[in-house]
Design a protein around this motif. Sequence first.
Motif, PDB file in Angstrom:
ATOM      1  N   GLU A  85       0.915  -1.682   0.072  1.00 33.57           N
ATOM      2  CA  GLU A  85       0.043   0.390  -0.099  1.00 33.57           C
ATOM      3  C   GLU A  85       0.992   1.341   0.014  1.00 33.57           C
ATOM      4  OE1 GLU A  85      -3.828   1.957   2.544  1.00 33.57           O
ATOM      5  OE2 GLU A  85      -2.627   0.030   3.064  1.00 33.57           O
ATOM      6  N   TYR A  86       2.148   1.750   0.860  1.00 31.13           N
ATOM      7  CA  TYR A  86       3.030   2.262   0.914  1.00 31.13           C
ATOM      8  C   TYR A  86       3.338   2.177  -0.441  1.00 31.13           C
ATOM      9  CZ  TYR A  86       6.189   5.205   2.745  1.00 31.13           C
ATOM     10  OH  TYR A  86       7.186   6.360   3.395  1.00 31.13           O
ATOM     11  N   VAL A  87       3.250   1.687  -1.256  1.00 33.28           N
ATOM     12  CA  VAL A  87       4.781   1.721  -2.539  1.00 33.28           C
ATOM     13  C   VAL A  87       3.361   1.800  -3.405  1.00 33.28           C
ATOM     14  CG1 VAL A  87       5.350   0.862  -4.751  1.00 33.28           C
ATOM     15  CG2 VAL A  87       6.064  -0.299  -2.159  1.00 33.28           C
ATOM     16  N   ARG A  88       2.656   1.745  -3.527  1.00 34.57           N
ATOM     17  CA  ARG A  88       1.064   2.146  -4.366  1.00 34.57           C
ATOM     18  C   ARG A  88       0.994   3.691  -4.291  1.00 34.57           C
ATOM     19  NH1 ARG A  88      -3.184  -0.791  -2.562  1.00 34.57           N
ATOM     20  NH2 ARG A  88      -3.880   1.639  -1.466  1.00 34.57           N
ATOM     21  N   ASP A  89       0.717   4.102  -2.928  1.00 36.43           N
ATOM     22  CA  ASP A  89       0.366   5.326  -2.417  1.00 36.43           C
ATOM     23  C   ASP A  89       1.539   6.289  -2.060  1.00 36.43           C
ATOM     24  OD1 ASP A  89      -1.947   4.441  -2.036  1.00 36.43           O
ATOM     25  OD2 ASP A  89      -1.657   4.803   0.233  1.00 36.43           O
ATOM     26  N   ARG A  90       2.750   5.733  -2.423  1.00 32.42           N
ATOM     27  CA  ARG A  90       4.064   7.420  -1.884  1.00 32.42           C
ATOM     28  C   ARG A  90       5.581   5.942  -2.706  1.00 32.42           C
ATOM     29  NH1 ARG A  90       3.778  10.693   4.112  1.00 32.42           N
ATOM     30  NH2 ARG A  90       5.196  11.159   2.411  1.00 32.42           N
ATOM     31  N   PRO A  91       5.262   6.451  -3.886  1.00 36.65           N
ATOM     32  CA  PRO A  91       6.082   4.994  -4.934  1.00 36.65           C
ATOM     33  C   PRO A  91       7.326   5.776  -4.158  1.00 36.65           C
ATOM     34  CG  PRO A  91       5.034   6.469  -6.208  1.00 36.65           C
ATOM     35  CD  PRO A  91       4.548   6.644  -5.478  1.00 36.65           C
ATOM     36  N   ALA A  92       7.676   6.844  -4.118  1.00 38.19           N
ATOM     37  CA  ALA A  92       9.506   7.407  -4.250  1.00 38.19           C
ATOM     38  C   ALA A  92      10.007   6.658  -3.318  1.00 38.19           C
ATOM     39  CB  ALA A  92       9.461   8.667  -4.628  1.00 38.19           C
ATOM     40  N   GLU A  93       8.964   7.556  -1.277  1.00 40.78           N
ATOM     41  CA  GLU A  93       9.058   6.487  -0.390  1.00 40.78           C
ATOM     42  C   GLU A  93       8.942   4.825  -0.606  1.00 40.78           C
ATOM     43  OE1 GLU A  93       7.183   9.013   2.602  1.00 40.78           O
ATOM     44  OE2 GLU A  93       8.077  10.959   1.399  1.00 40.78           O
ATOM     45  N   GLY A  94       8.106   4.406  -0.521  1.00 40.55           N
ATOM     46  CA  GLY A  94       7.997   3.243  -0.464  1.00 40.55           C
ATOM     47  C   GLY A  94       9.097   2.387  -1.198  1.00 40.55           C
ATOM     48  N   PHE A  95       9.658   2.650  -2.177  1.00 43.70           N
ATOM     49  CA  PHE A  95      10.157   1.876  -2.749  1.00 43.70           C
ATOM     50  C   PHE A  95      11.621   1.934  -2.836  1.00 43.70           C
ATOM     51  CE2 PHE A  95       8.017   1.550  -7.225  1.00 43.70           C
ATOM     52  CZ  PHE A  95       8.267  -0.025  -6.885  1.00 43.70           C
ATOM     53  N   LEU A  96      11.861   3.142  -1.583  1.00 40.98           N
ATOM     54  CA  LEU A  96      13.345   2.698  -1.009  1.00 40.98           C
ATOM     55  C   LEU A  96      13.507   2.248   0.393  1.00 40.98           C
ATOM     56  CD1 LEU A  96      14.484   7.139  -1.033  1.00 40.98           C
ATOM     57  CD2 LEU A  96      15.429   4.968  -2.453  1.00 40.98           C
ATOM     58  N   LEU A  97      12.050   2.622   0.883  1.00 41.14           N
ATOM     59  CA  LEU A  97      12.769   2.036   2.317  1.00 41.14           C
ATOM     60  C   LEU A  97      11.978   0.540   2.261  1.00 41.14           C
ATOM     61  CD1 LEU A  97       9.927   4.008   4.009  1.00 41.14           C
ATOM     62  CD2 LEU A  97      12.004   3.655   4.336  1.00 41.14           C
ATOM     63  N   LEU A  98      11.724  -0.317   0.924  1.00 41.16           N
ATOM     64  CA  LEU A  98      11.453  -1.602   0.843  1.00 41.16           C
ATOM     65  C   LEU A  98      12.644  -1.950   0.500  1.00 41.16           C
ATOM     66  CD1 LEU A  98       9.769  -3.808   0.325  1.00 41.16           C
ATOM     67  CD2 LEU A  98       8.871  -3.402  -1.414  1.00 41.16           C
ATOM     68  N   GLY A  99      14.103  -0.492  -0.447  1.00 39.49           N
ATOM     69  CA  GLY A  99      14.990  -1.523  -0.825  1.00 39.49           C
ATOM     70  C   GLY A  99      16.211  -1.902   0.408  1.00 39.49           C
ATOM     71  N   PHE A 100      16.153  -0.666   1.333  1.00 35.95           N
ATOM     72  CA  PHE A 100      16.196  -0.559   2.440  1.00 35.95           C
ATOM     73  C   PHE A 100      16.442  -1.966   3.059  1.00 35.95           C
ATOM     74  CE2 PHE A 100      16.759  -0.810   7.644  1.00 35.95           C
ATOM     75  CZ  PHE A 100      17.773  -0.691   7.488  1.00 35.95           C
ATOM     76  N   VAL A 101      14.934  -2.976   3.235  1.00 38.61           N
ATOM     77  CA  VAL A 101      14.812  -3.897   3.605  1.00 38.61           C
ATOM     78  C   VAL A 101      15.480  -5.167   3.074  1.00 38.61           C
ATOM     79  CG1 VAL A 101      12.792  -5.747   4.002  1.00 38.61           C
ATOM     80  CG2 VAL A 101      12.364  -3.001   4.195  1.00 38.61           C
ATOM     81  N   ALA A 102      14.819  -4.845   1.426  1.00 37.34           N
ATOM     82  CA  ALA A 102      15.821  -5.984   0.529  1.00 37.34           C
ATOM     83  C   ALA A 102      17.649  -5.999   1.203  1.00 37.34           C
ATOM     84  CB  ALA A 102      15.899  -5.611  -0.932  1.00 37.34           C
ATOM     85  N   ALA A 103      17.831  -4.354   1.204  1.00 36.05           N
ATOM     86  CA  ALA A 103      19.517  -4.765   1.079  1.00 36.05           C
ATOM     87  C   ALA A 103      19.684  -5.754   2.333  1.00 36.05           C
ATOM     88  CB  ALA A 103      19.584  -2.881   1.564  1.00 36.05           C
ATOM     89  N   VAL A 104      19.155  -5.370   4.371  1.00 33.28           N
ATOM     90  CA  VAL A 104      18.781  -5.973   5.016  1.00 33.28           C
ATOM     91  C   VAL A 104      18.943  -7.538   4.662  1.00 33.28           C
ATOM     92  CG1 VAL A 104      18.115  -6.803   7.617  1.00 33.28           C
ATOM     93  CG2 VAL A 104      18.287  -4.104   6.798  1.00 33.28           C
ATOM     94  N   GLY A 105      18.725  -7.887   3.929  1.00 32.01           N
ATOM     95  CA  GLY A 105      18.824  -9.537   3.425  1.00 32.01           C
ATOM     96  C   GLY A 105      19.981  -9.724   2.202  1.00 32.01           C
ATOM     97  N   LEU A 106      19.930  -8.959   1.397  1.00 24.24           N
ATOM     98  CA  LEU A 106      20.867  -9.251   0.762  1.00 24.24           C
ATOM     99  C   LEU A 106      22.127  -8.865   0.896  1.00 24.24           C
ATOM    100  CD1 LEU A 106      21.696 -10.113  -2.508  1.00 24.24           C
ATOM    101  CD2 LEU A 106      21.724  -7.836  -3.171  1.00 24.24           C
ATOM    102  N   GLY A 107      22.435  -7.743   1.423  1.00 27.62           N
ATOM    103  CA  GLY A 107      23.517  -7.631   2.032  1.00 27.62           C
ATOM    104  C   GLY A 107      24.343  -8.855   2.923  1.00 27.62           C
ATOM    105  N   PRO A 108      23.838  -9.488   4.107  1.00 30.95           N
ATOM    106  CA  PRO A 108      24.699 -10.156   4.759  1.00 30.95           C
ATOM    107  C   PRO A 108      24.966 -11.440   4.053  1.00 30.95           C
ATOM    108  CG  PRO A 108      23.101  -8.969   6.132  1.00 30.95           C
ATOM    109  CD  PRO A 108      22.815  -8.787   4.456  1.00 30.95           C
ATOM    110  N   ALA A 109      24.059 -11.537   3.070  1.00 24.27           N
ATOM    111  CA  ALA A 109      23.368 -12.802   2.028  1.00 24.27           C
ATOM    112  C   ALA A 109      24.905 -12.963   1.527  1.00 24.27           C
ATOM    113  CB  ALA A 109      22.599 -12.757   1.506  1.00 24.27           C
ATOM    114  N   ALA A 110      25.155 -11.904   0.147  1.00 23.50           N
ATOM    115  CA  ALA A 110      26.294 -11.975  -0.613  1.00 23.50           C
ATOM    116  C   ALA A 110      27.595 -11.766   0.751  1.00 23.50           C
ATOM    117  CB  ALA A 110      26.381 -10.273  -1.385  1.00 23.50           C
ATOM    118  N   HIS A 111      27.810 -11.458   2.034  1.00 22.68           N
ATOM    119  CA  HIS A 111      29.049 -11.460   2.885  1.00 22.68           C
ATOM    120  C   HIS A 111      29.232 -12.881   2.895  1.00 22.68           C
ATOM    121  CE1 HIS A 111      31.009 -11.485   6.534  1.00 22.68           C
ATOM    122  NE2 HIS A 111      31.541 -10.535   6.315  1.00 22.68           N
ATOM    123  N   ASN A 112      28.380 -13.382   3.547  1.00 21.58           N
ATOM    124  CA  ASN A 112      28.113 -15.063   3.517  1.00 21.58           C
ATOM    125  C   ASN A 112      28.681 -16.188   2.630  1.00 21.58           C
ATOM    126  OD1 ASN A 112      27.347 -15.133   6.090  1.00 21.58           O
ATOM    127  ND2 ASN A 112      24.629 -15.039   5.572  1.00 21.58           N
TER     128      ASN A 112
END
Length: 271
Positions: free
Chosen positions: A236-263
């Motif tokens: 819903e956040y991405v739909r209503d406020r795409p710029a902020e929503g995508f940035l914050l969801l990108g941060f969520v992705a980074a919290v997973g992808l970063g440690p995974a790549a490190h592993n």
Amino acid sequence: MAGSIPFLPAGTTLPPLPYLLAVLLAAGAVGVALRRRPPQVTGRHVLALAPWIVLGSAAHVLYVVDALPAALAPLAGSPTVYLTVGTTAGASWLALARGPPERVPTRLAAAGALLLVPVVAAALATGISPAGARWSTVALAVTVPVAAAVWAGLTRLRPETAITGGVGALAVFGHALDGISTAVGTTQLGFGERTPVSRILLEFGWIPPVPVVGTGWVFVLVKLAVASLVVWLFAEYVRDRPAEGFLLLGFVAAVGLGPAAHNLLLFTVAG
């Protein structure tokens, strides 16, 4: 040292004061510039940050294996490396935003990839562990169909999550890879988990093990469930406020992808 603070990963440190001040000042300057002249933000722009996320992970691997020059090492410790790479990515985004808007995502991703290649090469040059490389490959191979199945199931059960597009899929993939690679590392290679909460989920001795991930399958399921829930909540956040929503969801992705790549890279060179 901050490693003894509860719920922080072991090895969390702060660099010497001059480095810390320099990184904070640079991050602040880039942050102010981004606020004054905010670039266009779409899902493509956020996906273009994926190489930068992996770059931070690879730089930290060099720090862990003590393969960085003494002058650069303090910039790659945890959590300083996040500010170092984030500031560089932000400055690059600002510079590229002056060009044709439709080319910014491609050029931003290319810039991150160009910096990433020599860092990964430097890590691999320190030596490759056959067992570590094999299990890293297994973790990645297992993750791809698992993440695809979870994403397909999520968008079928909750069609509204499809609006998150590639960024939502990256969040699911990143956390799936983090969970599976962590479970593989602890089960097959004897690595320990640095985050206290994750360590608890990985140390349920009474749970029956399964092939490849051992008792870590509970940790994997928790990671997948939490990632799926977060992506759904962000729809819903991405739909209503795409710029902020995508940035914050990108941060969520980074919290997973970063440690995974490190592993994966750490297992490959030190497994």
